[in-house]
Design a protein around this motif. Structure first.
Motif: not given
Length: 318
Positions: A234, A237, A306-307, A309-311, A313-316, A318
């Motif tokens: 986390p 990232t 960020n998009t 990363s969220k897809k 790892t689930g971390e971003g 915002y």
């Protein structure tokens, strides 16, 4: 559930009356007063200067100001991409930013992992101090040290080269070396400072995880792969996304000290070009367009990163 936890989940926006809202604000007024300097900083130095971006669409005149300067639309952006030197400088900026990201970003992580393995506290603190110190030196000092080390007459590098029977190399006078010098000097200056956050994150890992892995027969390398790196992910990232946002900001002061007419072909970047054209040649609107272009690229990169990363790892951010 504790009352404080309820307040944290509900938040001040769900208070039923203004009296409850003011009571909540009064309770935490110290925190709001502490935040005022930070808010003022961002307002004055981050948001207010955004209005200056209008210069990119004008033929700006310092005597007429924003209201009196004529509008030219996208003329400066067209000039920017049609100018041959700009494309060369853009290529230099992108390559240096990529090399810096690929090499400089992993170094603090590796250094933090190595420092974390040192068990003697005194030796660990000494090494941390040695690695941190270059961060507090200005780029003028860093550049002076690097130029002296690489000097063709008295530099230690060329002394080693000549002692092996080769001719001395004028590193600062050849284009082929300037990118390596810029990236490596940045690694030396900031690698130690970058380890601080990772070392802090390492302290939050539960020691019982390592004890359980030892019982299962895992060695230090296996523990690093299975426990340490996943726990750091986390933090890695978030810092990676923040660095992507500054992908185009390699730094004027970092490059200008090393730049000369012999190596500018591969060493000149957008920041030094903006200084030369904007401040020395007074082409304010043109360089504002370049700065706006840099900001848009940084925004696109950080939103894309960020998009993804969220897809993945689930971390971003915002």
């Amino acid at each position: 559930m504790a009352k404080s936890n309820i307040e944290a989940e509900i938040g001040p926006m769900r208070f039923r009356t203004a009296k409850e809202r003011w009571a909540y604000l009064n309770k935490y007024k110290a925190l709001y007063f502490i935040s005022i300097p930070g808010i003022l900083y961002f307002l004055l130095f981050k948001y207010v200067p955004l209005f200056g971006s209008v210069m990119a669409f004008q033929d700006y005149n310092i005597f007429k100001g924003y209201l009196g300067s004529p509008w030219v639309g996208l003329e400066h952006f067209q000039k920017m991409f049609q100018y041959t030197d700009f494309l060369r400088i853009l290529k230099n900026t992108l390559l240096l930013a990529f090399y810096s990201l690929a090499i400089s970003f992993p170094v603090p992580i590796i250094l933090a992992l190595l420092l974390n393995e040192i068990r003697k506290v005194f030796f660990k603190r000494v090494l941390q101090t040695v690695f941190y110190m270059p961060h507090f030196l200005s780029w003028v000092v860093i550049g002076g040290i690097a130029i002296e080390i690489l000097s063709p007459r008295s530099g230690i590098v060329n002394n080693i080269i000549t002692s092996m029977g080769f001719e001395p190399i004028y590193f600062m006078g050849e284009e082929s070396y300037i990118r390596t010098i810029l990236v490596s000097s940045g690694v030396w200056k900031d690698a130690g400072w970058g380890t601080i956050i990772y070392l802090a994150a390492l302290t939050s890992i539960n020691p019982e995880l390592y004890e359980a892995s030892e019982i299962d027969g895992a060695g230090r390398w296996k523990q690093t792969l299975s426990i340490t790196l996943p726990a750091l992910m986390p933090t890695i990232t978030i810092l990676f996304l923040l660095q992507i946002g500054h992908f185009m900001d390699f730094g004027f002061e970092r490059v200008s000290i090393f730049l000369n007419t012999l190596n500018s072909g591969k060493g000149e970047i957008l920041d030094t070009y903006i200084y030369t054209v904007g401040l020395l040649d007074r082409q304010y609107s043109y360089t504002t367009a370049i700065g706006l272009f840099k900001s848009v690229v940084g925004l696109v990169l950080i939103m894309t990163g960020n998009t993804l990363s969220k897809k993945m790892t689930g971390e971003g951010l915002y």
